[in-house]
Design an enzyme around this catalytic site. Structure first.
Site, short mmCIF file in Angstrom:
data_model
loop_
_atom_site.label_atom_id
_atom_site.label_comp_id
_atom_site.label_asym_id
_atom_site.label_seq_id
_atom_site.Cartn_x
_atom_site.Cartn_y
_atom_site.Cartn_z
CG PHE A 198 -11.79 -29.62 -22.95
CD1 PHE A 198 -12.59 -28.68 -22.31
CD2 PHE A 198 -12.16 -30.95 -22.87
CE1 PHE A 198 -13.70 -29.06 -21.59
CE2 PHE A 198 -13.28 -31.34 -22.17
CZ PHE A 198 -14.05 -30.41 -21.52
CE LYS A 199 -13.29 -31.69 -18.90
NZ LYS A 199 -13.54 -32.75 -17.95
CG ASP A 200 -4.44 -28.96 -19.33
OD1 ASP A 200 -4.46 -29.22 -18.11
OD2 ASP A 200 -3.95 -29.73 -20.18
CB THR A 211 -12.24 -32.60 -14.36
OG1 THR A 211 -13.11 -32.16 -15.39
CG2 THR A 211 -12.29 -31.60 -13.22
#
Length: 472
Positions: A112-114, A145
């Protein structure tokens, strides 16, 4: 829109200024002077927008020093089906009635960091070109991250990345995603310690103002407001997919370590998004769960920070938590400074007053905890019952979400990563016959040559490394 520090510095700063800053000069975190509110008419107008256009509308409320058309171009260049695998960008995956996953892990590094980091890369490159400057990014990662930042920044003009990670405490896939990069502007430092040691070094360097300014140090951790702001968008996107009218409310469950992901939900709720509950799901490192249960925030020493099968949450100092507490305390910068400065540094903990703790309920926060046995059971039940494979962190979220569901209110669990990143635990849960799929271009990832440097958990050592690899 101007920004101030959580620790009392009221100097108003613009978005482009804090984009390249990270921590405020007084050691606090930046927040807008006030959250813009979204009324029913605006929500109705946003319903049905593409993800990129929704992102532009939300970001425009917070960014007024980048021309609108430039911002629109950056956002549309970021959120494409080519990058995220689907035009919906963050599609919902229904499980049982009223419970669904929001798919946030279809970007380049499968986490989800993308969602924020891809935008941050474009924003950094844009702003640095506009200023004719360069930036040296110093970050800390417990797993995702780092790879998201490095893949977003690799090859970007005017940007170097120095990423700290806890040596030996990531999954082989996570480690290889970072260490296999050979780009000259990417530097991986494996710290002999835990994630909190890495994060402490980043904060110590950021608080050394002379060094920070001389070597143009910036951050991509979720202490950077721009990254957290980008994450606000997918709460709105999830809400619109789960509802048909703006009279409906939803809840979100968020696997949480550093509190950045769920803090974005807090911002969305403060803006007026109809969120009933924000459910914080922790693993065995349950500092946040303990706070929401007791009102005491007690950080753990390195020896007390457990190494678990959901390693991105093996964190005992939740940096973004300060932003929420600042709001909880009525934006009292002096009180926030006393808690996160003096109390934590001398006692390693603080406890809110009874009146302060009583306010938590009005912000919708509740919490729960998941263990390794819970993860295995949840992965197994989700696979056998729904044919859906989830990673270990998402499993933590699902376990806690089922405990915290309220009748008649849809529960959206934020997916954090694809299960391919945690194959050993998937095998433990499901046996050798079930394999987590991975993109073909990552088939040989773990066997690729690696480039990294092992360093002690020492701020001065990291500063010397930066000095040796930066041209002034």
């Amino acid at each position: 829109m101007k920004y101030i520090s959580t620790r009392g510095d009221q100097t108003p700063r613009g978005f482009s200024e804090i984009l390249l800053e990270g921590l405020a000069p007084d050691g606090g975190l930046y927040l807008p002077v006030a959250y813009p509110t979204v009324d029913a008419a605006t929500l109705a107008a946003w319903r049905g927008l593409s993800y990129a256009d929704l992102a532009f509308e939300i970001l425009s409320l917070y960014i007024d020093d980048i021309p609108a058309e430039d911002l629109r171009t950056l956002v549309r260049k970021t959120y494409t089906a080519e990058v995220f695998g689907t035009a919906a960008i963050v599609p919902l995956k229904p499980l049982e009635s009223g419970l669904m996953l929001e798919a946030l892990s279809n970007g380049p590094t499968l986490a989800f960091k993308d969602m924020a980091m891809q935008l941050l890369g474009h924003l950094f490159e844009y702003e640095l070109a506009r200023r004719g400057e360069s930036l040296n990014i110093l970050g800390a990662t417990s797993g995702d991250t780092g790879s998201a930042a490095e893949h977003a920044m690799r090859g970007k003009k005017g940007v170097n990345v120095f990423m700290l990670s806890p040596h030996g405490r990531m999954s082989p896939f996570q480690q290889a995603q970072m260490f296999s990069l050979q780009d000259a502007n990417i530097h991986n430092l494996a710290v002999e310690g835990v994630f909190d040691d890495c994060q402490d070094i980043v904060k110590a360097v950021s608080n050394d103002l002379a060094f920070k300014r001389k070597y143009r140090i910036g951050t991509v951790n979720s202490i950077n407001w721009a990254r957290l702001l980008a994450q606000v968008v997918y709460y709105f996107a999830g809400y619109f997919q789960a509802t048909s009218t703006n009279d409906q409310v939803v809840s979100f469950t968020v696997p949480s370590g550093n509190f950045g992901n769920v803090c974005a939900g807090h911002v969305a709720r403060m803006m007026g998004l109809p969120i009933a509950q924000l459910v914080v799901a922790t693993n065995e490192n349950n500092v946040l769960e303990e706070f929401f249960r007791t009102g005491t925030y007690r950080v753990r020493a390195s020896a007390e920070t457990w190494e678990t099968s959901s390693p991105s949450m093996d964190i005992s100092k939740a940096s973004n938590f300060e932003r929420f507490v600042f709001d909880l305390l009525g934006r009292d910068g002096a009180r926030t400074q006393a808690l996160f400065g003096a109390a934590l540094s001398t006692e390693g903990a603080f406890t809110l007053s009874a009146d302060e703790f009583a306010r938590v309920a009005s912000y919708g926060f509740v919490a729960g905890r998941s263990t390794h046995a819970d993860r295995l059971a949840t992965i197994q039940a989700t696979w056998q019952g729904h044919g859906v494979l989830v990673d270990t962190h998402t499993a933590d979220g699902l376990k806690v979400a089922r405990e915290r569901r309220q009748d008649g209110i849809p529960m959206i669990v934020l997916e954090t990563a694809l299960p391919a990143k945690f194959e050993a635990t998937i095998t433990e849960a499901l046996g050798e016959d079930v394999h987590a799929p991975r993109p073909a271009h990552l088939a040989d990832l773990e066997s690729r040559p690696k480039r990294f440097q092992i360093v002690p958990a020492d701020t001065a050592t990291v500063q010397r490394y930066i000095e040796a690899h930066v041209s002034l």
